[in-house]
Design an enzyme around this catalytic site. Structure first.
Site, PDB file in Angstrom:
ATOM      1  N   GLN A  64      63.917  63.225  23.667  1.00  0.00           N
ATOM      2  CA  GLN A  64      63.859  62.102  22.732  1.00  0.00           C
ATOM      3  C   GLN A  64      62.535  61.347  22.806  1.00  0.00           C
ATOM      4  OE1 GLN A  64      67.178  60.172  25.046  1.00  0.00           O
ATOM      5  NE2 GLN A  64      66.094  58.300  24.473  1.00  0.00           N
ATOM      6  N   CYS A  70      69.041  58.444  22.211  1.00  0.00           N
ATOM      7  CA  CYS A  70      69.858  59.287  23.084  1.00  0.00           C
ATOM      8  C   CYS A  70      71.226  59.594  22.480  1.00  0.00           C
ATOM      9  CB  CYS A  70      70.025  58.625  24.448  1.00  0.00           C
ATOM     10  SG  CYS A  70      70.768  56.982  24.375  1.00  0.00           S
ATOM     11  N   HIS A 364      73.027  54.432  27.734  1.00  0.00           N
ATOM     12  CA  HIS A 364      72.485  55.764  27.490  1.00  0.00           C
ATOM     13  C   HIS A 364      73.625  56.726  27.198  1.00  0.00           C
ATOM     14  CE1 HIS A 364      69.422  58.837  27.642  1.00  0.00           C
ATOM     15  NE2 HIS A 364      69.962  59.473  28.662  1.00  0.00           N
ATOM     16  N   ASN A 385      70.760  66.006  29.764  1.00  0.00           N
ATOM     17  CA  ASN A 385      70.052  64.814  29.324  1.00  0.00           C
ATOM     18  C   ASN A 385      69.134  65.172  28.161  1.00  0.00           C
ATOM     19  OD1 ASN A 385      69.164  62.166  29.238  1.00  0.00           O
ATOM     20  ND2 ASN A 385      68.669  62.055  31.407  1.00  0.00           N
TER      21      ASN A 385
END
Length: 443
Positions: A64, A70, A364, A385
């Site tokens: 990102q 996110c 997040h 992630n």
């Protein structure tokens, strides 16, 4: 009664500190290395081997970059995982820039809606001050992405690639928020001056036109039609011409977004379990899918996540990633830092207390892609992630089960995995929470 700090107190504090046998050693360590490095416990690292009994193959991680997307990356990644299996796609991403464009455009309109709704309140009211603090931002929640997709569809990244402003969003956010606050002044004055609904609508339309222009210059024009070309993992060439974002979503993703529901764990006294909640003034698409959460126990929360992973599908989740986390090694563990031993003073709150007193909230969103089960109980979780491959294990993190207990707040699962009792609870009308409730935090 007020209590000023006295000289006697200071002398007593210094005396007690000087009586600590390791005081000078700790002082040297902390002043040189910082609090986190000085309280780091390598034992947590040794327990975080990236090996899992259930481990989905989800490919390379995305990035990102310097943006707060996110939630968007995580949601599109869950869809990408499914597409990769169906169509043999490799090194493929859905366009985060496309959904980012429409999110910011819709958030501007949503902001105008709330400005008009609160126009009779004084500028110093809590609701108006909350609106003006951040008229729009990068963050969001699962239901907000669903609202965008239901209206605008999705496109592959090749149809709308990243730009400077999508990957580094500070400038566009500063520009948009200044413009939106200026527009709020105009709209509030129109209401105060008893302007007609027609005049307000015309002014609002002119404002949206300006926002569209700013976004187009910053992100590029969103595609209306495009061709999709790819080679599958067998190296076979495919080309699909004249697709729209909606037909692409229907053909290549094919999800019924109503099948997916938001599950939260908020053990605060104001939110009984097995009840649904929504948040006032939280959303992006006016008239679109509202945010709705079902609050459940942590035992049910984990059971649902495990069930979906066992079924071969990754799980979107929201958490407070900055807590007890080693970003570089990709480890999230409640024991990784021990400030209590370092400073000889307790740092302890329950999950509910952290939420009630502002110490934690969802910050997040990532994706659960695996779990390690020992005697059918989770010990650690595999996390995809969206910070690129240079952190963690090629971008994947390890989350201890105790960390999930304390700092995970939301997952998204298929309705079919809910028990009959939870299905009935999920169908309830939601309780309306205040705009600043921690369950309204944007990942």
């Amino acid at each position: 009664m007020s209590h000023e700090i006295t000289t006697e107190q200071l002398n007593q504090f210094k005396k007690e500190l000087n009586n600590q046998p390791a005081a000078t050693v700790i002082e040297r360590a902390v002043t040189k290395n910082g609090i986190l490095a000085s309280s780091y416990d390598w034992h947590a690292v040794s327990k975080s081997e990236p090996v899992f009994s259930i481990d989905l193959n989800t490919g390379d991680v995305s990035n990102q970059k310097q943006s707060g997307r996110c939630w968007m990356f995580a949601a599109l990644n869950t869809m990408r995982h499914d597409m990769a299996q169906k169509f043999g796609l490799t090194k493929f991403e859905l366009s985060q820039s496309y959904t980012f464009f429409w999110d910011k455009f819709e958030k501007a309109n949503y902001f105008y809606e709330n400005v008009l709704k609160t126009a009779h309140q004084p500028a110093g009211s809590r609701e108006v001050a909350w609106l003006m603090e951040t008229p729009q931002q990068d963050g969001g929640q699962w239901d907000m992405l669903c609202a965008l997709i239901e209206k605008y569809g999705v496109v592959p990244q090749s149809a709308m690639p990243e730009t400077y402003n999508s990957s580094k969003s500070n400038e566009i956010n500063t520009t948009l928020n200044r413009k939106l606050r200026q527009d709020a002044i105009t709209l509030r004055k129109l209401v105060t001056d008893n302007a007609s609904e027609t005049q307000i609508d015309q002014t609002r339309n002119e404002m949206l036109n300006a926002i569209y222009r700013v976004l187009t210059y910053s992100f590029g024009q969103p595609p209306v039609k495009f061709d999709f070309e790819y080679r599958d993992e067998q190296k076979n060439y495919h080309r699909d011409a004249d697709l729209t974002p909606q037909t692409f979503f229907q053909k290549y993703v094919g999800w019924n977004l109503d099948d997916y529901v938001s599950i939260i764990n908020s053990p605060t006294a104001d939110k009984p379990y097995n009840q649904t909640y929504t948040i006032d003034m939280l959303g992006n698409v006016v008239g679109g899918r509202p945010v709705k959460h079902l609050n459940v126990t942590m035992a049910d929360f984990k059971k649902l996540a495990i069930t979906q992973l066992k079924a071969g599908e990754s799980v979107w989740f929201g958490c407070d990633v900055g807590q007890s986390s080693d970003r570089q090694k990709g480890i999230m563990d409640t024991n990784i830092y021990n400030e209590t031993e370092l400073f000889d003073t307790p740092f302890s709150m329950t999950k509910a207390q952290r939420l009630d007193y502002g110490d934690s909230m969802m910050t997040h969103a990532m994706v659960l892609t695996g779990v390690d089960l020992v005697d059918d109980k989770p010990t650690k979780w595999k996390v995809e992630n969206s910070w690129g491959p240079k952190v963690g294990t090629k971008g994947y993190f390890v989350m201890s089960d105790t960390w999930m207990d304390e700092f995970c707040y939301q997952i998204v699962v298929k309705k079919q995995f809910l028990s009959p009792e939870l299905k009935a609870a999920q169908e309830q009308e939601p309780v309306l929470l205040k705009p600043w409730d921690p369950m309204g935090a944007l990942a």
